[in-house]
Write an enzyme that holds these catalytic residues in place. Structure first.
Site, mmCIF file in Angstrom:
data_model
loop_
_atom_site.group_PDB
_atom_site.id
_atom_site.type_symbol
_atom_site.label_atom_id
_atom_site.label_comp_id
_atom_site.label_asym_id
_atom_site.label_seq_id
_atom_site.Cartn_x
_atom_site.Cartn_y
_atom_site.Cartn_z
ATOM 1 N N LYS A 61 0.838 -1.203 0.000
ATOM 2 C CA LYS A 61 0.000 0.000 0.000
ATOM 3 C C LYS A 61 0.874 1.254 0.000
ATOM 4 O O LYS A 61 0.655 2.184 -0.782
ATOM 5 C CB LYS A 61 -0.922 0.003 1.228
ATOM 6 N N ASP A 112 -6.822 1.310 1.259
ATOM 7 C CA ASP A 112 -6.788 1.593 2.700
ATOM 8 C C ASP A 112 -8.153 1.213 3.275
ATOM 9 O O ASP A 112 -8.970 0.590 2.594
ATOM 10 C CB ASP A 112 -6.425 3.072 2.960
#
Ligand code: SF4
Length: 251
Positions: free
Chosen positions: A158, A177
């Site tokens: 991420k 997220d």
């Protein structure tokens, strides 16, 4: 250059059924979409169009002036708000302006500065470890490939996607997220149960040239409208495309 920016969603166009007291009970117009209906290209295109209309200027909310600062800010943003991270990074980068400076930092001093972001012991080790990796293995420059970035301490997929997309304009993946994870499920774009699998699902159905801004847009949507508890469906321009059981309002 700071990129912090508050993006307000475009006002939802009022339709006759969305005015006044015509609020309908949640679930009154909710049907279960088949996977074929949910992932139909025209539905995906409509979702992307609605996001573009609501959040035309969505950008990363973490203040930063370089890929290095964005990398550190993103590591600090785990389990923490961007607003909180933006409060600590000015002092952090004033004391340690470069990877070389942070590579030599004492952990107690780092911890003192970043304490309010939570998980400060691990985060301090991660950002110092990232600095050391960048100095020792990448010549002081944040690498530009996913394969290299994910070897940097504290930078999982991420974080790597954030840095590659925002700093280098490279769409190597979709940032997933907590907001993207939740809203991808509410919009029936995935049924997967991990961020990694959700990312793979989104990469399959969303055109690559949308990957970077899709995440920014959905994160803004999740903060402002499609919040975790009691989403503001009456203010959502995706409402007619959404069949989530969590809806609080249906047109
Ligand atoms: S209609 Fe409600 S649940 Fe669906 S995306 Fe919009 S705010 Fe979220």
């Amino acid at each position: 250059m700071p990129t912090k920016k508050t993006v307000k969603p475009a006002a939802r166009k009022k339709t006759p059924s969305s005015r006044g007291s015509e609020r309908k009970a949640p679930g009154s117009a909710i049907k279960t979409l088949s996977q074929r209906e949910a992932l139909a290209p025209e539905r995906i295109a409509a979702i992307l169009k609605a996001l573009d209309e609501a959040y035309p200027d969505a950008v990363c909310a973490l203040t930063h002036r370089s890929p290095w600062e964005l990398l550190v800010a993103t590591i600090l943003s785990a389990q923490c708000t961007d607003v909180r991270v933006n409060m600590v990074t000015p002092e952090l980068f004033r004391r340690f302006p470069t990877p070389a400076a942070m590579a030599k930092a004492e952990l107690p001093e780092l911890i003192e500065i970043i304490r309010t972001t939570g998980f400060f012991n691990n985060k301090a080790k991660s950002i110092r470890g990232a600095a050391q990796a960048i100095v020792n293995r990448f010549g002081g420059k944040v690498p530009e490939t996913l394969a290299e970035l994910i070897t940097v301490p504290g930078a999982a997929r991420k974080t790597a996607n954030v840095v590659l997309g925002v700093s280098y304009g490279k769409a190597e993946g979709v940032v997933v997220d907590t907001h993207v994870f939740r809203i991808a499920h509410r919009l029936d774009l995935t049924k997967s149960d991990t961020a990694e699998k959700v990312e793979q699902d989104l990469m399959r159905i969303i055109p690559r040239d949308h990957w970077i801004r899709f995440s920014h847009q959905v994160i803004h949507h999740g903060r402002q409208v499609c919040i975790a508890r009691s989403p503001k469906c009456d203010k959502c321009n995706l409402e007619q495309l959404c069949h989530s059981k969590d809806k609080t309002w249906s047109s």
